[in-house]
Design an enzyme around this catalytic site. Structure first.
Site, PDB file in Angstrom:
ATOM      1  N   ASP A 179       0.848  -1.191   0.000  1.00  0.00           N
ATOM      2  CA  ASP A 179       0.000   0.000   0.000  1.00  0.00           C
ATOM      3  C   ASP A 179       0.883   1.241   0.000  1.00  0.00           C
ATOM      4  OD1 ASP A 179      -2.902   1.033   0.467  1.00  0.00           O
ATOM      5  OD2 ASP A 179      -1.691   2.124   1.933  1.00  0.00           O
ATOM      6  N   GLU A 222      -4.761   2.444  -4.284  1.00  0.00           N
ATOM      7  CA  GLU A 222      -3.300   2.497  -4.215  1.00  0.00           C
ATOM      8  C   GLU A 222      -2.711   1.228  -3.600  1.00  0.00           C
ATOM      9  OE1 GLU A 222      -4.754   4.726  -0.483  1.00  0.00           O
ATOM     10  OE2 GLU A 222      -5.439   4.312  -2.523  1.00  0.00           O
TER      11      GLU A 222
END
Length: 305
Positions: A179, A222
């Site tokens: 992440d 993301e």
């Protein structure tokens, strides 16, 4: 229970199962990485040419592959009273690798990974059910347009097959959950076009940081995910650190603005942390949150139970 996109149910009647049809009868090359990931090339003839030329029996859409790159031959082994497959390099420009080692000629064993150009294929023996499963995987493989990585659903399909192999041969496998750190601030400060550029570049950096047999996907937003076949926890941690360092050191420039980003990574391994996709992803995600909570831009590996 919510529907899992990688689930494929096949109903086979008992009489058919008892008939003995479902023995390992189909020798195949399955594309692990390349233009046709998931494709299953059946080895149906005694002599088959691999290459990018139009006349090749197994055509590989890869500019780094020679027109006639390698030959696969089915030979009869009188001692074993069975057939065996041999792979011979045909003087290709970039060579032929099996399990990351250059070869001139070699007898193939189930699970061997063959690299021609930038394409990686796995030599497998499939029963009818497995062959149908591979066909289904190929039909459902899709890529994320922004990053060039697989979609989460496509990675799950490929991971399901790799887990079956890990079970069968008792070999390890690692799952990485990744992440980007403070990504919302990128969009808020520099706009969504910069955010899209960052995601595309991070996808590229992840691809360039992993081995040819490793598979990565955009998980959503993301977040990214990857699985690493035949990697222990220590080996996966080193691979994750390589990804983290590569992204940390790379300046990203868009429309005259240059910035840096970092990524946090959680690692879980088969069989220590789970024996199915849900367990492994869940434990890798748990490790990812520990990486976030402990300061970001770091790798955390799930502890052994």
């Amino acid at each position: 229970m919510p529907e899992r996109p990688h689930d494929i149910t096949m109903a086979i009647d008992k009489a058919t199962l008892d008939s003995g049809r479902f023995k390992k009868a189909h020798a195949s090359l399955v594309v692990l990485r390349g233009a046709e990931i998931g494709r299953d090339f059946r080895l149906r003839r005694a002599h088959m040419i691999l290459g990018r030329g139009a006349e090749a029996d197994i055509r590989i859409l890869d500019d780094l592959t020679s027109r006639e790159h390698a030959l696969i031959e089915l030979e009869w082994d009188e001692g074993r009273r069975s057939g065996r497959f041999a792979l011979t390099d045909l003087g290709s420009t970039n060579g032929t690798l099996v399990n990351n080692r250059p070869i001139d000629r070699i007898e193939l064993k189930e699970g061997d990974k063959i690299q021609v150009g930038s394409t990686v294929l796995k030599f497998v023996l499939l029963d009818d059910i497995e062959a149908r499963y591979h066909e289904e995987v190929r039909n459902r493989i899709t890529y994320d347009r922004l990053t060039g990585l697989l979609t989460k659903e496509s990675l799950y399909l490929a991971l399901e097959m790799e887990l079956q192999r890990s079970h069968r041969y008792a070999v390890p496998l690692a799952v990485l959950m990744m992440d980007l750190d403070h990504f919302k601030a990128v969009n808020d400060t520099h706009g969504h076009l910069m955010g899209s550029h960052v995601l595309a570049e991070v996808g590229r950096l992840i691809r360039e940081s992993i081995r040819t047999e490793d598979v990565a996907a955009r998980y959503g937003g993301e977040e990214f995910i990857a699985y690493l076949p035949e990697r222990t926890a220590d080996e996966a941690r080193r691979a994750a650190e390589r990804i983290r360092r590569t992204i940390e050191k790379e300046p990203l420039t868009f429309e005259g603005v240059t910035m840096g980003v970092t990524i946090s990574i959680g690692v879980a391994t088969f069989p220590e942390h789970g024996r199915d996709i849900q367990s492994l992803v869940g434990r890798a995600d748990k490790a990812l949150y520990r990486a976030k909570d402990s300061g970001r831009n770091r790798v955390c590996v799930e502890p052994k139970e």
